[in-house]
Structure formats: C-alpha cells, structure tokens
Design an enzyme around this catalytic site. Structure first.
Site, PDB file in Angstrom:
ATOM      1  N   GLU A 189       8.203 -10.405  10.173  1.00  0.00           N
ATOM      2  CA  GLU A 189       7.605  -9.265  10.864  1.00  0.00           C
ATOM      3  C   GLU A 189       7.407  -9.505  12.360  1.00  0.00           C
ATOM      4  OE1 GLU A 189       6.719  -6.273  10.125  1.00  0.00           O
ATOM      5  OE2 GLU A 189       6.930  -6.176   7.958  1.00  0.00           O
ATOM      6  N   SER A 231     -40.325 -12.467 -32.344  1.00  0.00           N
ATOM      7  CA  SER A 231     -40.804 -13.832 -32.601  1.00  0.00           C
ATOM      8  C   SER A 231     -40.132 -14.901 -31.743  1.00  0.00           C
ATOM      9  CB  SER A 231     -40.574 -14.177 -34.083  1.00  0.00           C
ATOM     10  OG  SER A 231     -41.335 -13.334 -34.924  1.00  0.00           O
TER      11      SER A 231
END
Length: 773
Positions: A83, A341
C-alpha cells in the site's frame, strides 16, 4: 520610492509566513482531528484473546482493538510494501505517488490507482469526504494534521483498527477473528496477504461472498512481495497454492451477561477477561441442553473459578439469553437470592475456631422454638443426637441454628461481610437465627468467592474477572478449620493415617434450598475449581419439587466431570491439600463430648474424628430452653449407691454425664435419665427435683391460618407432643378434651379463632393460637 518598496517586500516576507503559520494553528483549532467517538465500538475477549461478545458503535460497526505488537509482522510487511512503501519516510502525502497515479489514470482513461498514502487513508476513515477536488484537499489537510499530532506508529495503529473489511467489520483484528477464526498475531503468509488487500475494495473482495475475487487479489499481493524481495520466492510459491479457506462466519456470541456486566463498569474499548473460551462454550451448550429439563419459566446460573488464582473461567448467567419466557436477560450470577443452607459450612468452621464445638460434638436435632421462630428440617423429621459432621453432611437445620445461637448471628454476618459476602436483609431488620437457613439475600458470585476459604487455607479471596486485577483475600477462619470442613463436605470426616489420606481432595459440595422451593443451590470445591450452581425462577415464584440435591447437584456433577476430563499430565499437577499440623485425629465420648479413658462409665458412645488444636470443648448447651443445659450432673451417693443430699452422712461426690434432656425421646430406655441416675434414698433424699424433658406441641404453628380443602365442610387437625412427662391433658378454647394421650385429632367445622393447649404431669404447658378460614 525604491526605499519604501524594498521595506514593503521585506515586511511581506517576514509577516506572510507568520500569518500563514497562525492560520494553520487557527485551522487546527477550528477543525481538530475527529479521533474520539461518542459511542465507540467495544469488545469483550477471553483470556486467550478470543472475542466473547461485541458491542457495536452507533453505526453498527464492531472492532477488535489491536496494537502493532498484536499483529503478525507478515501482515505489516504485506500492508506497507503493497500500500505505501515510503510510509515511514513521507510527511503524510507522497507527491511522487500522486503524480504517478494521475499519469496512469490519464493514460488509461480510468482510475488505476489512487496514490493515497496510508496516512491519507486514515484521514479519509476518520473524516469521510466526497471524491471531489475539494474533498481531496480536505483529505490532504487531515493527513498533514495526523503527521503533525501523531507518531507513525500511532497512525498505523489507527489504520489497523479502522480499515474496512466488509459488512460491519472494521480493523484487522475483527476481520481475522471473523473470517479466519484466529488472532491476527498468528497469520500465515497467505492470510496476511489476503487481509492486507481487502480494504481496497471490501465489498467486492469479501472472501465469504467472493472467494475467487479475494484469492486473485491476494495472489497479486503475494507476487508483489516476491518482486520486491520482501518474502522468499519459495514461501510465496507455497502460499499461492493455498486456497482461500474460511471458518464459518459468526459474530462473537459467548458470555453475553458477563460482557454486559463488565462493559457497564469499564470504559475500555477492549476488555480482556479471565474466561476460558472453550470451557465457556461447553458450559453454554450444557445450559441449553439442560433447559429442556427445567420447569417452565425457570432458569439457571453456573460459575467456575480457579481457586488457585481466583480467575473466573466460566460464567453463565441464564439458561438462554434469547428465551424471554425464562427471563434470559437476567443475570442470576449477580442476582440477590435466598441462599438456603449453603451458609452452614461457614458457621461450623467459625465455631471450630471459637472453641465452641469440634467435628464430633454432640448437637441436638430436636424441635425447638426461638420466640416466634420455630425452624424445621427439610424432611420435616428430627434425628435426635447428631455430630457436627453428620449435621453438616445431612444439612440438618436445628443443629446449625443451635451453633449459630452460640456464635451470634450479628457476629456471623459481620465475619462474612468482612471477606466480601454481603448478606442482605429486609429494611430495618438485623441478622437473626433465620439467616443460617436462608433468611437473608446473597449473590452466587459472592458465595462462590467466600467458599474459596475452604480451598485457600481459610483465606477467602475476591473473584478476578480480568487479568490485571490484583488477588485480594482476607482471613475468614484458620487453615485447620477450613481443612476439616472441606474434608467433611468431601465425605472424609473419619480420620485416616496420612499415608492413606488422599492429598488431592475429591469433590466437596454443599446444597441449599430456599423457603418455598424458590432457589436450589449447589456449590462444589474440586481439586482446582470452585463450581457454583443455581436453579429457579428469576421472578421468585415457587417451583414445587425443586431442591438443591435433586435440581442443582446433577448439574454440578456434569460441570465437575467436564472439568476433570483432562490429561494424565494435568491430573498429576492437581493442587494438593495436606493435613495442617493443627489438625489431629482423636476419640471423644458422648454425651460429654470429651476424651475419656476406656471403661469409664460416662462414655456412653465413643466416636473418632478430626480435632483442631487438640481442642475438646464439652457438649454445647442449647440456650434459651429450660432444662436443656448441663450434660454433667453432680450427685451425692450414700454407701448403698443411692442419691442423697450433699449434707447426708457418708455422702460421696460423683459426676454423671447425662444426655441433654431434649434428646430423651430418641434415646434407648437404658440411656435416659431415669435409668442413668441412681435411685433416690428415702432416708435422706436430695432437695432439688429431677429435670424433665421440655414439652413441645407439634402439628400447628403459633398464629397459623388454616383453610379447609375445596368441597370439605371440616378440617381434621392432628396434633402431637414431643418430650414432657407422664399423661397429657388437652384443652380447646379452654374446654377440656377427653383424651389423655400423646396425640389428638381435632375435627373443626366452624371458621374462627382457636387456642389449643396441652398440659403434662410435670405441670408443663404448650399452647398455640390459630385461625380456621
């Protein structure tokens, strides 16, 4: 005239550059770089970088933020050399590239190349503009701004995260994970070339739609890398032979509720968690499969934590986030629910450290009333004398309430809050005895974190959801108490020699069921992980038949099996938990709760168990109930062995260990007080009378509201008594009943308020008021 003209020229050449520079500064202030977003795209990732869930920006775009170090060098080589070869040298624009591109476009009569640098492409991504001459000028201005304010590395990082890759994807990170199913750090040469070229025409080159076009563009990049001698020709040749192979395109869809939880607490665009992505996927699949077994509108939650590091490895907040009938959007990991519990192991561990009990202490599983509070067991029955270990394993309620009563509910809640388990109570109320049976609110994540104390030598640590979170822990109990409780929960309450005692502790677990079957819990500790399970309805509607052992434990076992399915090497590296020096094996005697010599008549039952610091506290009294205290009774005997007063001639002092009075109905006749205490002397009897077992009324609670069955004209109420002495006399609204026995059946056909009262031979009274509707 020449002299003033010369000065004007000099003035112009001095002032004009200054005006130009001031103009540039003003323009930079008036039109700053649009680097920030009001609602940026964000992503939550697993520990290995796998995307878990993404949150798109206002345009529906999602990104996977990366830095230069997060991307393969192959990709950077392909990108820059294809690029913008002069990226590191030019000031943001490359005049030679622009002239070359313009010439190619004029000669061919069409756009062949744009001549834009990577900096100019970033400028267009940050500030989109029309493809006009004015737009190009604007792009050049933005490119120069970028080079002015940012370094080359920062500009390249912006490109890596903003480049378009088709659809709603931006950035090489998102593209790599979606298209290739892997991190951009591990790209092959062919994959690097493919991702480098896609932003040139993301819609036309999308590899999931146009694989032939994508492969042709990729090959063009590969050939350019060979021409420029960036990559070896042989490597390029091999890469050209690779087809464009893609994984199934799928957006991140793991741990949605955890991701929402973290995003609401962080501003970061990329949130890294401690989640194990493969495990999370397995847990979510398990939740979906389990959903069919759940009652209608019910959901579940699962939490898996590595207790060696406290890193959360799996978090499932609901059975199915897309199932609104099950309130799938509600995260039950952080919801406040009644814990049932599951708090019992904590009270027993803290009581061990306090010297109130030891694992084989005699506790009383008998009916008791605490003011207006009258707890019962899950199975509605009572078991009489039980050890602490048995009471914990069987999750009996009355022994836990007895121990909490001795320890103190406010103190207990404060100890848990100190380590991060913040129990919630109704407004204007304080911790009371009901909290040990679920009379409060708790979160699954905090419960699991508190359970880490049993695996971390008594120190409870906070959960770590992100790798950079520090490990925070506080002492909750001693290492010895934590070790004993964990072994009891793992089924190893009976002492063994160290040679045969497994160093790697098997799965230890505790269940819980809240009042009305609204919540079912199971929390487990295996050699490496803490596992938290919750099932129920998020709207707190009762679910008949749902309880911890039946609803949550099967799911706990499946998760545990999933975690244990590891290699032999991993099994060999499992953490061990050797016996602390403070824990030793011992034998104690009931009912006194302490060691006695062989043959001692006060040793009515001998038990072996673990002892903490060799402590042998005597049998714990049950407070607040007449006749319950005192298992050791001082008596004076004469020469015939009969009980006499202390001042009688030849009286000798003796100590007799007696079972607590409330346990009498569960004892064989030979162990009851009448049989254990010597006969009373008629010549010199003791002054005090013998204690009698407290009288309790069973079958109706104080203040109960009763209703007749549909279609029935009357209600049969069956009542009975526990304890007491001799015959019983029954009264209904003050009127005597004819029966003189332990139980009675009342046939009630008139609505109204009633009082039932029972009297025994010792003069004890038990009564209850109730209403029939």
């Amino acid at each position: 005239m020449r002299q003033p003209l010369r000065w004007r020229r000099r003035y112009f050449f001095i002032v004009a550059p200054l005006i130009f520079c001031l103009g540039i500064l003003l323009a930079d202030r008036l039109w700053p770089l649009p680097l920030s977003q009001a609602n940026p795209a964000r992503v939550v990732v697993a520990a290995d970088g796998t995307p878990l869930w993404r949150f798109a920006d206002e345009n529906g775009i999602w990104r996977y933020p990366v830095t230069l170090n997060d991307v393969s060098p192959r990709y950077l080589e392909a990108l820059i050399n294809y690029e913008d070869r002069w990226f590191w040298e030019h000031p943001g624009i490359n005049p030679l590239s622009i002239l070359r591109a313009a010439g190619q476009d004029l000669l061919s009569g069409k756009v062949v190349s744009g001549g834009s640098t990577l900096t100019m492409q970033v400028a267009r991504l940050l500030d989109p503009h029309p493809r006009t001459f004015g737009g190009k000028i604007r792009q050049v201005w933005r490119a120069l701004q970028l080079e002015w304010h940012l370094s080359k590395e920062q500009i390249l990082t912006l490109y890596l995260n903003r480049a378009p890759f088709g659809g709603t994807l931006q950035g090489v990170g998102a593209a790599s994970w979606v298209y290739l199913g892997k991190s951009p750090e591990h790209l092959s040469y062919a994959e690097a070339a493919l991702l480098a070229v896609l932003p040139q025409a993301p819609s036309r080159l999308r590899p999931d739609r146009w694989p032939e076009r994508a492969q042709a563009a990729r090959d063009k990049v590969l050939l350019r890398m060979a021409e420029q001698a960036v990559w070896e020709p042989q490597q390029v040749k091999e890469s050209l032979e690779e087809p464009v192979w893609l994984t199934t395109r799928q957006m991140p869809q793991l741990a949605p509720l955890l991701s929402r939880y973290l995003v609401n607490r962080s501003d970061a665009q990329k949130i890294t968690t401690t989640i194990d992505a493969p495990l999370q996927r397995q847990l979510e699949e398990l939740a979906l499969n389990w959903k069919a077994q759940l009652p209608a509108r019910s959901s579940l939650a699962m939490l898996v934590v590595d207790h060696t590091t406290m890193e959360v490895r799996g978090w499932v907040g609901s059975a199915d986030i897309n199932d609104q009938s099950r309130f799938g959007h509600v995260d039950m990991v952080t919801a406040i629910r009644s814990p049932g519990s599951v708090l019992k192991p904590f009270v027993y561990g803290l009581a061990l450290d306090d010297g109130l009990i030891h694992p084989t202490s005699l506790l009383q599983d008998v009916p008791r009333r605490f003011g207006d509070y009258r707890p019962g067991n899950f199975d509605t029955g009572f078991h009489g004398p039980v050890s602490m270990s048995e009471a914990l394993v069987r999750s009996l309620n009355l022994p836990a309430v007895q121990v909490l009563e001795a320890y103190g509910p406010k103190r207990f809640a404060a100890q848990l809050r100190n380590v991060g388990l913040d129990l919630r109570f109704p407004a204007n109320s304080e911790p009371n005895l009901s909290l040990i049976l679920g009379g409060g609110g708790a979160r699954l994540d905090q419960l699991v974190a508190a359970y880490s104390a049993f695996a971390r030598h008594g120190r409870a640590a906070h959960l770590r959801l992100q790798p950079d979170q520090p490990l925070l822990e506080r002492p909750l109990m001693s290492a010895g108490a934590a070790w004993i409780i964990r072994r009891v929960l793992a089924g190893e309450a009976q002492p063994q020699p160290d040679a045969t005692l497994p160093a790697v502790v098997p799965l230890a677990w505790k269940t819980g069921t809240s009042y009305g079957y609204r919540d079912a819990w199971a929390i487990g500790i295996n050699p490496r992980y803490l596992i938290g399970i919750w099932t129920g309805r998020p709207d707190s509607t009762p679910v008949a038949g749902q309880f911890g052992l039946g609803s949550a434990v099967p799911l706990l076992n499946q998760v545990n099996n999933m975690l244990q399915a590891t290699s032999a090497v991993q099994q060999a590296r499992l953490p061990v938990d050797p016996r602390p020096a403070t824990v030793s094996a011992g034998e104690i005697c009931w009912p006194g709760g302490q060691t006695l010599a062989l043959g001692d008549s006060n040793c009515r039952r001998r038990l072996s168990g673990w002892l903490l610091d060799d402590s042998q506290p005597p049998t714990l009294d049950a407070q607040g109930q007449e006749g319950v205290q005192g298992s050791r009774k001082l008596v004076w005997l004469d020469e015939q062995g009969k009980r006499v007063a202390a001042d009688c001639p030849n009286a000798t002092r003796h100590i007799i260990s007696l079972w607590p009075l409330p346990l009498e109905p569960w004892l064989p006749v030979s162990e009851r007080r009448a049989a254990r205490l010597p006969a009373v002397s008629e010549q010199c009897p003791p002054q005090q009378k013998d204690e009698v077992t407290p009288l309790l009324l069973l079958g109706v609670r104080e203040g109960a509201i009763l209703k007749r069955l549909p279609g029935e004209l009357s209600l049969v109420l069956r009542l009975s008594t526990q304890g007491g002495q001799g015959d019983r006399w029954w009264f209904l609204n003050g009127e005597p009943m004819s029966e003189k026995q332990n139980g009675i059946a009342l046939n009630l056909d008139k609505p109204g308020k009633y009082q039932v009262l029972v009297l025994d031979e010792a003069g004890q009274i038990a009564a209850a008021h109730f209403t029939l509707q």
